[in-house]
Design an enzyme around this catalytic site. Structure first.
Site, PDB file in Angstrom:
ATOM      1  N   ASN A   1      17.524   8.351  -0.414  1.00 25.11           N
ATOM      2  CA  ASN A   1      18.149   9.565   0.113  1.00 25.11           C
ATOM      3  C   ASN A   1      19.027   9.191   1.300  1.00 25.11           C
ATOM      4  O   ASN A   1      19.137   8.020   1.659  1.00 25.11           O
ATOM      5  CB  ASN A   1      17.090  10.613   0.466  1.00 25.11           C
TER       6      ASN A   1
ATOM      7  N   LYS B   1      16.295  -6.512 -14.407  1.00 29.98           N
ATOM      8  CA  LYS B   1      17.381  -5.544 -14.234  1.00 29.98           C
ATOM      9  C   LYS B   1      17.607  -4.765 -15.544  1.00 29.98           C
ATOM     10  O   LYS B   1      17.721  -5.378 -16.611  1.00 29.98           O
ATOM     11  CB  LYS B   1      18.658  -6.304 -13.846  1.00 29.98           C
TER      12      LYS B   1
ATOM     13  N   ASP C   1       1.952  13.788  -1.001  1.00 31.50           N
ATOM     14  CA  ASP C   1       2.566  14.411   0.172  1.00 31.50           C
ATOM     15  C   ASP C   1       1.768  13.946   1.390  1.00 31.50           C
ATOM     16  O   ASP C   1       0.621  14.364   1.599  1.00 31.50           O
ATOM     17  CB  ASP C   1       2.540  15.934   0.034  1.00 31.50           C
TER      18      ASP C   1
ATOM     19  N   LYS D   1       1.246  22.645   5.017  1.00 29.57           N
ATOM     20  CA  LYS D   1       0.914  21.291   5.471  1.00 29.57           C
ATOM     21  C   LYS D   1       0.045  21.322   6.736  1.00 29.57           C
ATOM     22  O   LYS D   1      -0.303  20.277   7.274  1.00 29.57           O
ATOM     23  CB  LYS D   1       2.191  20.477   5.679  1.00 29.57           C
TER      24      LYS D   1
END
Ligand code: PMT
Length: 402
Positions: free
Chosen positions: A209, A288, A305, A340
Protein backbone atom coordinates in the site's frame (compact mmCIF):
# COMPACT_ATOMS: atom_id res chain seq x y z
CA UNK A 1 18.45 22.06 34.57
CA UNK A 2 20.58 20.51 31.84
CA UNK A 3 22.55 17.89 33.73
CA UNK A 4 23.44 15.06 31.34
CA UNK A 5 22.23 16.99 28.27
CA UNK A 6 24.61 17.57 25.35
CA UNK A 7 23.76 20.70 23.40
CA UNK A 8 25.35 21.86 20.17
CA UNK A 9 25.28 25.64 19.81
CA UNK A 10 25.46 26.73 16.17
CA UNK A 11 26.62 30.30 15.66
CA UNK A 12 26.20 32.01 12.29
CA UNK A 13 27.42 35.35 10.96
CA UNK A 14 25.35 38.15 12.35
CA UNK A 15 26.02 40.93 14.83
CA UNK A 16 24.01 39.00 17.45
CA UNK A 17 26.81 36.37 17.42
CA UNK A 18 28.22 38.10 20.50
CA UNK A 19 25.08 37.01 22.41
CA UNK A 20 26.11 33.37 21.85
CA UNK A 21 28.78 33.91 24.52
CA UNK A 22 26.18 34.69 27.18
CA UNK A 23 23.95 31.84 26.02
CA UNK A 24 26.79 29.30 26.24
CA UNK A 25 27.76 30.60 29.66
CA UNK A 26 24.17 30.24 30.90
CA UNK A 27 23.89 26.72 29.52
CA UNK A 28 27.14 25.70 31.20
CA UNK A 29 26.10 27.24 34.53
CA UNK A 30 23.05 24.97 34.34
CA UNK A 31 25.30 21.94 33.77
CA UNK A 32 24.82 21.41 30.04
CA UNK A 33 27.66 19.82 28.07
CA UNK A 34 28.09 22.42 25.33
CA UNK A 35 29.63 21.95 21.89
CA UNK A 36 29.98 24.80 19.44
CA UNK A 37 29.96 24.96 15.63
CA UNK A 38 30.56 28.33 13.98
CA UNK A 39 30.26 29.35 10.36
CA UNK A 40 33.26 31.17 8.89
CA UNK A 41 31.21 34.38 8.87
CA UNK A 42 30.47 34.01 12.59
CA UNK A 43 34.21 34.00 13.33
CA UNK A 44 34.33 37.54 11.87
CA UNK A 45 31.98 38.70 14.65
CA UNK A 46 33.31 36.78 17.64
CA UNK A 47 36.51 34.82 18.21
CA UNK A 48 36.21 31.03 18.38
CA UNK A 49 38.57 31.18 21.37
CA UNK A 50 35.97 33.12 23.37
CA UNK A 51 33.27 30.51 22.74
CA UNK A 52 35.72 27.63 23.20
CA UNK A 53 36.74 28.98 26.62
CA UNK A 54 33.10 29.37 27.71
CA UNK A 55 32.01 25.98 26.33
CA UNK A 56 35.14 24.19 27.59
CA UNK A 57 35.12 22.24 24.32
CA UNK A 58 36.84 22.77 20.96
CA UNK A 59 34.92 24.91 18.47
CA UNK A 60 34.20 23.40 15.04
CA UNK A 61 34.44 25.64 11.99
CA UNK A 62 35.99 23.68 9.13
CA UNK A 63 34.43 20.56 7.69
CA UNK A 64 37.80 19.03 6.85
CA UNK A 65 39.75 20.00 9.93
CA UNK A 66 41.77 17.49 11.96
CA UNK A 67 39.20 15.53 14.06
CA UNK A 68 39.18 16.82 17.64
CA UNK A 69 37.26 13.98 19.24
CA UNK A 70 35.98 11.43 16.74
CA UNK A 71 36.40 10.32 13.14
CA UNK A 72 33.86 11.66 10.62
CA UNK A 73 33.24 14.26 13.23
CA UNK A 74 30.12 15.94 11.88
CA UNK A 75 28.34 12.57 11.83
CA UNK A 76 29.43 11.45 15.28
CA UNK A 77 28.59 14.85 16.77
CA UNK A 78 25.20 14.74 15.01
CA UNK A 79 24.49 11.43 16.74
CA UNK A 80 26.05 12.33 20.09
CA UNK A 81 24.13 15.48 20.96
CA UNK A 82 20.62 15.76 22.49
CA UNK A 83 19.65 19.05 20.80
CA UNK A 84 20.98 21.80 18.53
CA UNK A 85 20.31 25.49 18.95
CA UNK A 86 21.33 27.81 16.15
CA UNK A 87 21.60 31.32 17.56
CA UNK A 88 21.87 33.66 15.87
CA UNK A 89 20.33 32.02 12.80
CA UNK A 90 20.86 34.21 9.74
CA UNK A 91 18.60 34.22 6.66
CA UNK A 92 21.44 32.33 4.96
CA UNK A 93 21.49 29.34 7.35
CA UNK A 94 17.67 29.17 7.36
CA UNK A 95 17.79 28.91 3.55
CA UNK A 96 20.44 26.19 3.68
CA UNK A 97 18.42 24.24 6.22
CA UNK A 98 15.24 24.57 4.16
CA UNK A 99 16.87 23.22 1.00
CA UNK A 100 19.19 20.74 2.73
CA UNK A 101 22.45 22.38 1.65
CA UNK A 102 25.48 21.08 3.55
CA UNK A 103 28.58 23.07 2.63
CA UNK A 104 30.25 23.62 5.99
CA UNK A 105 30.49 21.92 9.37
CA UNK A 106 27.35 23.41 10.92
CA UNK A 107 25.04 22.90 7.93
CA UNK A 108 26.32 19.33 7.57
CA UNK A 109 25.55 18.49 11.20
CA UNK A 110 22.12 20.09 10.83
CA UNK A 111 21.40 17.81 7.88
CA UNK A 112 22.82 14.69 9.54
CA UNK A 113 21.26 14.99 12.97
CA UNK A 114 17.87 13.61 14.03
CA UNK A 115 17.67 15.41 17.39
CA UNK A 116 15.41 18.42 18.09
CA UNK A 117 16.64 21.62 16.45
CA UNK A 118 15.95 25.15 17.69
CA UNK A 119 16.67 28.26 15.64
CA UNK A 120 16.71 31.86 16.84
CA UNK A 121 16.44 34.01 13.70
CA UNK A 122 18.35 37.29 13.77
CA UNK A 123 18.43 39.67 10.83
CA UNK A 124 17.34 43.03 9.50
CA UNK A 125 13.54 43.32 9.56
CA UNK A 126 13.24 43.62 5.76
CA UNK A 127 15.22 40.40 5.35
CA UNK A 128 13.05 38.74 7.99
CA UNK A 129 9.84 39.73 6.24
CA UNK A 130 11.11 38.79 2.76
CA UNK A 131 8.81 36.09 1.31
CA UNK A 132 11.83 33.80 0.83
CA UNK A 133 12.74 33.93 4.53
CA UNK A 134 9.11 33.47 5.59
CA UNK A 135 8.73 30.51 3.20
CA UNK A 136 11.91 28.94 4.60
CA UNK A 137 10.70 29.39 8.17
CA UNK A 138 7.36 27.79 7.24
CA UNK A 139 9.20 24.77 5.78
CA UNK A 140 11.35 24.44 8.91
CA UNK A 141 8.31 24.68 11.22
CA UNK A 142 6.52 22.06 9.17
CA UNK A 143 9.50 19.75 9.70
CA UNK A 144 9.17 20.22 13.44
CA UNK A 145 12.04 22.65 13.96
CA UNK A 146 11.42 25.00 16.88
CA UNK A 147 11.63 28.66 15.90
CA UNK A 148 12.36 30.98 18.84
CA UNK A 149 11.47 34.63 18.34
CA UNK A 150 12.58 36.89 16.80
CA UNK A 151 11.94 39.88 19.05
CA UNK A 152 10.97 43.36 17.95
CA UNK A 153 12.97 46.50 18.71
CA UNK A 154 16.07 48.48 17.86
CA UNK A 155 18.32 46.75 15.35
CA UNK A 156 22.06 47.13 14.84
CA UNK A 157 21.44 48.48 11.32
CA UNK A 158 19.73 51.48 12.93
CA UNK A 159 16.10 50.52 12.20
CA UNK A 160 13.29 49.35 14.45
CA UNK A 161 11.31 46.19 13.74
CA UNK A 162 11.12 42.39 13.89
CA UNK A 163 14.35 40.48 13.55
CA UNK A 164 16.21 41.00 16.83
CA UNK A 165 17.49 37.71 18.16
CA UNK A 166 15.67 36.43 21.27
CA UNK A 167 17.68 37.20 24.39
CA UNK A 168 20.04 34.43 25.59
CA UNK A 169 17.98 34.06 28.75
CA UNK A 170 14.82 33.48 26.68
CA UNK A 171 16.54 30.89 24.50
CA UNK A 172 17.95 29.02 27.48
CA UNK A 173 14.52 29.09 29.15
CA UNK A 174 12.91 27.65 26.01
CA UNK A 175 15.48 24.84 25.97
CA UNK A 176 14.95 24.20 29.67
CA UNK A 177 11.18 24.04 29.19
CA UNK A 178 11.71 21.58 26.39
CA UNK A 179 13.98 19.27 28.37
CA UNK A 180 12.48 19.57 31.83
CA UNK A 181 8.82 19.56 30.98
CA UNK A 182 9.31 17.04 28.22
CA UNK A 183 10.28 14.08 30.35
CA UNK A 184 6.53 13.48 30.84
CA UNK A 185 6.66 9.88 29.67
CA UNK A 186 9.90 8.81 31.36
CA UNK A 187 9.48 5.26 32.60
CA UNK A 188 6.76 4.45 30.06
CA UNK A 189 7.31 1.90 27.30
CA UNK A 190 5.53 2.57 24.04
CA UNK A 191 5.34 0.47 20.91
CA UNK A 192 4.58 2.25 17.64
CA UNK A 193 3.95 0.55 14.31
CA UNK A 194 4.70 2.33 11.04
CA UNK A 195 4.67 1.83 7.30
CA UNK A 196 2.80 -0.46 4.97
CA UNK A 197 3.19 -4.21 5.24
CA UNK A 198 4.25 -6.12 2.12
CA UNK A 199 2.60 -9.45 1.33
CA UNK A 200 4.81 -11.51 -1.02
CA UNK A 201 3.31 -13.10 -4.11
CA UNK A 202 6.51 -14.63 -5.39
CA UNK A 203 10.25 -13.90 -4.91
CA UNK A 204 10.00 -10.56 -6.78
CA UNK A 205 6.46 -9.23 -6.20
CA UNK A 206 4.30 -8.25 -3.28
CA UNK A 207 0.93 -6.69 -2.48
CA UNK A 208 1.50 -3.41 -0.70
CA UNK A 209 0.00 0.00 0.00
CA UNK A 210 1.01 3.65 -0.20
CA UNK A 211 2.13 4.14 3.42
CA UNK A 212 5.57 5.80 3.64
CA UNK A 213 5.94 5.25 7.38
CA UNK A 214 6.22 9.03 7.99
CA UNK A 215 3.26 9.22 10.38
CA UNK A 216 4.52 6.39 12.60
CA UNK A 217 8.12 7.63 12.54
CA UNK A 218 6.97 11.13 13.53
CA UNK A 219 5.02 9.68 16.47
CA UNK A 220 8.08 7.68 17.54
CA UNK A 221 10.17 10.86 17.46
CA UNK A 222 7.56 12.80 19.47
CA UNK A 223 7.44 9.99 22.04
CA UNK A 224 11.21 9.88 22.31
CA UNK A 225 11.30 13.65 22.84
CA UNK A 226 9.12 13.17 25.91
CA UNK A 227 11.33 10.51 27.46
CA UNK A 228 9.27 7.41 26.57
CA UNK A 229 11.18 4.22 25.87
CA UNK A 230 10.07 3.88 22.28
CA UNK A 231 10.04 0.74 20.15
CA UNK A 232 9.29 1.32 16.48
CA UNK A 233 7.99 -1.74 14.65
CA UNK A 234 8.50 -0.78 11.07
CA UNK A 235 7.36 -2.19 7.77
CA UNK A 236 9.83 -1.55 4.91
CA UNK A 237 10.69 2.15 4.39
CA UNK A 238 13.78 4.24 3.62
CA UNK A 239 13.21 6.62 6.55
CA UNK A 240 16.04 7.05 9.09
CA UNK A 241 15.29 5.78 12.59
CA UNK A 242 14.69 8.72 14.98
CA UNK A 243 17.55 9.13 17.42
CA UNK A 244 17.09 7.18 20.66
CA UNK A 245 14.34 4.95 19.24
CA UNK A 246 14.71 1.16 18.98
CA UNK A 247 13.63 -0.03 15.56
CA UNK A 248 12.53 -3.55 14.70
CA UNK A 249 11.95 -4.26 11.02
CA UNK A 250 9.21 -6.55 9.70
CA UNK A 251 7.78 -7.12 6.25
CA UNK A 252 4.41 -8.85 6.42
CA UNK A 253 1.25 -8.43 8.49
CA UNK A 254 1.87 -11.84 10.09
CA UNK A 255 5.41 -10.80 11.11
CA UNK A 256 4.00 -7.56 12.53
CA UNK A 257 1.31 -9.52 14.39
CA UNK A 258 3.93 -11.82 15.98
CA UNK A 259 6.27 -8.92 16.84
CA UNK A 260 3.52 -6.81 18.44
CA UNK A 261 1.98 -9.69 20.39
CA UNK A 262 5.40 -10.81 21.66
CA UNK A 263 5.94 -7.40 23.28
CA UNK A 264 2.39 -6.52 24.31
CA UNK A 265 2.73 -7.50 27.96
CA UNK A 266 5.92 -5.42 28.36
CA UNK A 267 4.51 -2.11 27.13
CA UNK A 268 2.21 0.57 28.53
CA UNK A 269 0.97 1.84 25.19
CA UNK A 270 0.60 0.63 21.59
CA UNK A 271 0.10 3.11 18.75
CA UNK A 272 -0.94 1.36 15.52
CA UNK A 273 -0.08 3.86 12.77
CA UNK A 274 0.93 1.13 10.31
CA UNK A 275 -1.18 0.35 7.27
CA UNK A 276 -1.52 -3.39 7.78
CA UNK A 277 -2.66 -5.45 4.80
CA UNK A 278 -6.07 -6.97 5.50
CA UNK A 279 -5.36 -9.83 3.07
CA UNK A 280 -2.35 -11.81 1.84
CA UNK A 281 -1.98 -14.17 -1.12
CA UNK A 282 -3.13 -17.68 -0.16
CA UNK A 283 -0.03 -19.09 -1.81
CA UNK A 284 3.43 -17.57 -2.12
CA UNK A 285 4.99 -18.94 -5.32
CA UNK A 286 8.52 -20.25 -4.86
CA UNK A 287 9.55 -19.10 -8.33
CA UNK A 288 8.70 -15.95 -10.24
CA UNK A 289 5.17 -16.28 -11.66
CA UNK A 290 5.37 -16.37 -15.46
CA UNK A 291 2.87 -14.67 -17.75
CA UNK A 292 1.07 -16.90 -20.26
CA UNK A 293 -1.23 -14.33 -21.89
CA UNK A 294 -4.35 -15.46 -20.00
CA UNK A 295 -6.13 -13.85 -17.02
CA UNK A 296 -4.61 -14.50 -13.66
CA UNK A 297 -6.70 -14.83 -10.49
CA UNK A 298 -5.19 -14.40 -7.08
CA UNK A 299 -6.71 -16.04 -4.06
CA UNK A 300 -6.37 -13.90 -0.93
CA UNK A 301 -6.83 -15.00 2.65
CA UNK A 302 -7.52 -12.63 5.57
CA UNK A 303 -4.70 -11.45 7.81
CA UNK A 304 -5.33 -11.25 11.55
CA UNK A 305 -6.46 -7.83 12.77
CA UNK A 306 -3.62 -6.93 15.14
CA UNK A 307 -5.35 -4.01 16.84
CA UNK A 308 -8.60 -5.93 17.36
CA UNK A 309 -6.59 -8.75 18.96
CA UNK A 310 -4.84 -6.24 21.28
CA UNK A 311 -8.27 -4.79 22.11
CA UNK A 312 -9.41 -8.24 23.22
CA UNK A 313 -6.28 -8.91 25.29
CA UNK A 314 -5.69 -5.50 26.87
CA UNK A 315 -5.63 -5.07 30.63
CA UNK A 316 -4.00 -1.79 31.65
CA UNK A 317 -2.47 -0.89 28.28
CA UNK A 318 -3.58 2.19 26.36
CA UNK A 319 -4.35 1.48 22.70
CA UNK A 320 -4.28 4.11 19.99
CA UNK A 321 -5.46 3.24 16.51
CA UNK A 322 -5.68 5.05 13.21
CA UNK A 323 -8.53 5.01 10.74
CA UNK A 324 -7.58 5.71 7.12
CA UNK A 325 -10.85 6.42 5.36
CA UNK A 326 -11.93 7.46 1.89
CA UNK A 327 -15.65 7.96 2.81
CA UNK A 328 -17.87 8.39 5.91
CA UNK A 329 -14.81 9.35 7.96
CA UNK A 330 -16.40 9.79 11.37
CA UNK A 331 -18.90 6.92 11.23
CA UNK A 332 -16.23 4.47 10.02
CA UNK A 333 -13.64 5.70 12.53
CA UNK A 334 -16.14 5.46 15.41
CA UNK A 335 -17.10 1.96 14.43
CA UNK A 336 -13.40 0.91 14.31
CA UNK A 337 -12.82 2.52 17.71
CA UNK A 338 -15.57 0.41 19.26
CA UNK A 339 -14.83 -2.78 17.36
CA UNK A 340 -11.12 -2.67 18.23
CA UNK A 341 -11.67 -1.44 21.83
CA UNK A 342 -9.14 1.43 21.62
CA UNK A 343 -8.75 4.45 23.92
CA UNK A 344 -8.30 6.91 21.06
CA UNK A 345 -8.62 6.68 17.31
CA UNK A 346 -6.96 9.10 14.91
CA UNK A 347 -9.23 9.57 11.92
CA UNK A 348 -7.65 10.73 8.66
CA UNK A 349 -9.53 11.27 5.42
CA UNK A 350 -6.82 10.05 3.07
CA UNK A 351 -8.53 11.57 0.01
CA UNK A 352 -7.79 15.14 1.18
CA UNK A 353 -4.72 16.87 -0.33
CA UNK A 354 -2.11 17.22 2.43
CA UNK A 355 -3.48 14.26 4.40
CA UNK A 356 -2.79 10.55 4.71
CA UNK A 357 -0.39 8.43 2.72
CA UNK A 358 3.02 9.61 1.60
CA UNK A 359 2.88 13.34 2.34
CA UNK A 360 4.72 15.17 5.12
CA UNK A 361 1.50 16.63 6.58
CA UNK A 362 -1.78 15.20 7.83
CA UNK A 363 -5.29 16.41 8.66
CA UNK A 364 -6.71 14.42 11.55
CA UNK A 365 -9.40 14.25 14.21
CA UNK A 366 -8.92 12.53 17.56
CA UNK A 367 -11.99 10.53 18.63
CA UNK A 368 -12.53 9.15 22.13
CA UNK A 369 -14.92 6.45 23.39
CA UNK A 370 -16.74 9.05 25.56
CA UNK A 371 -17.83 10.88 22.39
CA UNK A 372 -15.22 13.66 22.54
CA UNK A 373 -13.80 14.78 19.20
CA UNK A 374 -10.92 17.16 18.50
CA UNK A 375 -10.38 18.39 14.94
CA UNK A 376 -7.02 19.70 13.76
CA UNK A 377 -6.05 21.74 10.69
CA UNK A 378 -3.35 20.58 8.29
CA UNK A 379 -0.20 20.06 10.37
CA UNK A 380 3.18 18.45 9.86
CA UNK A 381 3.15 14.78 10.87
CA UNK A 382 5.60 15.64 13.65
CA UNK A 383 3.15 18.20 15.05
CA UNK A 384 0.37 15.59 14.87
CA UNK A 385 2.71 13.23 16.74
CA UNK A 386 3.38 15.83 19.43
CA UNK A 387 -0.35 16.51 19.87
CA UNK A 388 -0.99 12.80 20.12
CA UNK A 389 1.66 12.53 22.84
CA UNK A 390 -0.13 15.29 24.79
CA UNK A 391 -3.38 13.31 24.65
CA UNK A 392 -1.50 10.21 25.66
CA UNK A 393 -0.24 11.92 28.81
CA UNK A 394 -3.86 12.51 29.89
CA UNK A 395 -4.84 8.94 29.03
CA UNK A 396 -1.93 7.74 31.17
CA UNK A 397 -2.85 10.31 33.84
CA UNK A 398 0.66 11.76 33.68
CA UNK A 399 0.95 15.34 34.86
CA UNK A 400 2.35 17.81 32.31
CA UNK A 401 4.63 20.42 33.87
CA UNK A 402 5.03 23.44 31.54
O1 PMT B 1 2.79 6.15 6.51
P1 PMT B 1 2.32 7.49 5.95
O2 PMT B 1 2.66 7.65 4.48
O3 PMT B 1 2.82 8.65 6.77
O4 PMT B 1 0.73 7.53 6.01
C1 PMT B 1 0.08 7.57 7.25
C2 PMT B 1 -1.15 6.64 7.30
C3 PMT B 1 -2.21 7.13 6.33
C4 PMT B 1 -0.75 5.21 6.94
C5 PMT B 1 -1.66 6.68 8.79
O5 PMT B 1 -2.01 8.01 9.10
C6 PMT B 1 -2.86 5.76 8.99
O6 PMT B 1 -3.99 6.12 8.78
N1 PMT B 1 -2.57 4.51 9.41
C7 PMT B 1 -3.57 3.42 9.52
C8 PMT B 1 -3.83 2.85 8.16
C9 PMT B 1 -4.84 1.73 8.19
O7 PMT B 1 -4.48 0.61 7.95
O8 PMT B 1 -6.03 2.06 8.60
P2 PMT B 1 -7.28 1.03 8.72
O9 PMT B 1 -8.44 1.94 8.85
O10 PMT B 1 -7.28 0.05 7.61
O11 PMT B 1 -7.02 0.24 10.07
C10 PMT B 1 -7.52 0.68 11.32
C11 PMT B 1 -6.52 0.38 12.43
O12 PMT B 1 -6.36 -1.04 12.58
C12 PMT B 1 -5.13 0.95 12.20
O13 PMT B 1 -4.63 1.40 13.43
C13 PMT B 1 -4.35 -0.27 11.68
O14 PMT B 1 -2.96 -0.16 12.05
C14 PMT B 1 -5.01 -1.41 12.42
N2 PMT B 1 -5.00 -2.70 11.68
C15 PMT B 1 -5.55 -2.78 10.43
C16 PMT B 1 -5.56 -4.00 9.78
C17 PMT B 1 -5.00 -5.13 10.41
N3 PMT B 1 -5.00 -6.33 9.81
N4 PMT B 1 -4.47 -5.01 11.63
C18 PMT B 1 -4.46 -3.82 12.28
O15 PMT B 1 -3.96 -3.72 13.41
Amino acid sequence: MFAGKKILVGVTGGIAAYKAAEMISRLRKQHAEVHVAMTKAATEFIAPLTLQSLAANPVHVELFEEPKLWNVEHISLAEYIDAVVVAPATANILTKMAIGLADDFLSTVLLATRVPIFVAPAMNHAMYHHPATQANLAILKERGIYVLGPNTGFQACGTDGDGRMSEPVEIVEALARFFVSRDWLKGKRVLVTAGGTQEPLDPVRYLGNRSSGRMGYAIAQALQETGAETILLSAPTDLPTPSGVTRISVQTALEMYDAVLARFLEVDVVVMAAAVADYRPAVQAEQKIKKDGTNCTLELVPNPDILAELGRRKTTQILIGFAAETENLLANAQSKMQRKNVNLIVANDVTKPGAGFGCTTNIVSFLFPDGRKIDFPQLSKLEVGRLLVRELTSLLEVEIKE
